[in-house]
Design an enzyme around this catalytic site. Sequence first.
Site, PDB file in Angstrom:
ATOM      1  N   ASP A  28       0.673  -1.173   0.062  1.00  0.00           N
ATOM      2  CA  ASP A  28       0.041   0.099  -0.095  1.00  0.00           C
ATOM      3  C   ASP A  28       0.870   1.338  -0.098  1.00  0.00           C
ATOM      4  OD1 ASP A  28      -2.417   1.301  -0.099  1.00  0.00           O
ATOM      5  OD2 ASP A  28      -2.580   1.315   2.123  1.00  0.00           O
ATOM      6  N   ARG A  41      -0.565   9.361  -9.994  1.00  0.00           N
ATOM      7  CA  ARG A  41      -0.804   7.965  -9.188  1.00  0.00           C
ATOM      8  C   ARG A  41      -0.077   6.804 -10.203  1.00  0.00           C
ATOM      9  NH1 ARG A  41      -4.240   7.554  -4.821  1.00  0.00           N
ATOM     10  NH2 ARG A  41      -4.405   5.602  -5.194  1.00  0.00           N
ATOM     11  N   SER A  73      -7.600  -5.412  -5.091  1.00  0.00           N
ATOM     12  CA  SER A  73      -8.560  -5.959  -4.361  1.00  0.00           C
ATOM     13  C   SER A  73     -10.224  -5.792  -5.219  1.00  0.00           C
ATOM     14  CB  SER A  73      -8.896  -5.356  -3.017  1.00  0.00           C
ATOM     15  OG  SER A  73      -9.098  -3.833  -3.242  1.00  0.00           O
ATOM     16  N   ASN A  76     -11.019  -2.538  -5.193  1.00  0.00           N
ATOM     17  CA  ASN A  76     -10.354  -1.425  -6.145  1.00  0.00           C
ATOM     18  C   ASN A  76     -10.881  -1.313  -7.362  1.00  0.00           C
ATOM     19  OD1 ASN A  76      -7.039  -2.654  -4.982  1.00  0.00           O
ATOM     20  ND2 ASN A  76      -8.082  -0.870  -4.087  1.00  0.00           N
TER      21      ASN A  76
END
Length: 253
Positions: A28, A41, A73, A76
């Site tokens: 993370d 990002r 995930s 996500n």
Amino acid sequence: MFLPTIKKVDIKDLNTKKLPKHIAIIMDGNGRWAKQKGLIRAIGHQNGTKSVRETVEACAELGIENLTLYAFSTENWNRPKLEVDTLMKLLVSSLKKEIKTLQENNIKLSAIGNLKTLPSKVNKELSDVIKSTENNNRMTLTLALSYGSREELLNTVKEISIKVKNNIISTENIDESIINEHLYTQNLPDVDLLIRTSGEQRISNFLLWQIAYAELYFTKILWPDFTKQHLYDAISEYQKRERRFGKTSEQIS
Ligand code: IPE
Ligand code: IPE
Ligand code: MG
């Protein structure tokens, strides 16, 4: 000014007889890493792949038998489409690029999650790499992709119910090993050490059943800054802990 010297854990300081058999990592902090640098990002995710490579190599070198990485995930999927697309593209290119490293290091690739929801390009690349590394046996690297622990448990319950209905399993015979066999992680041992980077102290729907007795290790390091050294620190901390599994300290020693 006097600054205390922080002794770094050297690989030689680790007890090779007390290594975790299964390390799982919640990778993370990619987004925050990029933001701190004034970057988008996507650059954070890109740099995160370097930490993946370094960690995989370090674990194989150490003799860790199983490494499971949380890469995407079920939750996500709710991120902006552009970010999801970037992550999926990055996955395809990383798989293409890393197949050589996996082969050279005798690493077997595996994947857990609701894989059918992944784009076909990802699935194709994934199955190619899984197939071509299936006989490797130094370490199993498992990628958790479109993975959610609740979804996995739901799927397990459904599969077992069908078998009960068709008289393949009887209700009385359902035990922990039957549940294990139906989880995506079926061939993996329980997690010994769970690492989460970025300072968040939560599990975020990762391996809920499999971490029942894992040692939890949280570090503020953002994933793209995570190096071998941080892995050694985590393992060193793990080796200092007394794993009692419900027993008393006296029973353990
Ligand atoms: C982890 O980094 C990568 C994925 C979840 C795919 P994040 O993207 O969650 O980074 P932060 O938490 O926003 O910093
Ligand atoms: C968990 O990180 C999922 C992965 C590392 C792939 P997130 O960044 O998605 O988790 P939350 O939202 O902080 O719980
Ligand atoms: Mg995050």
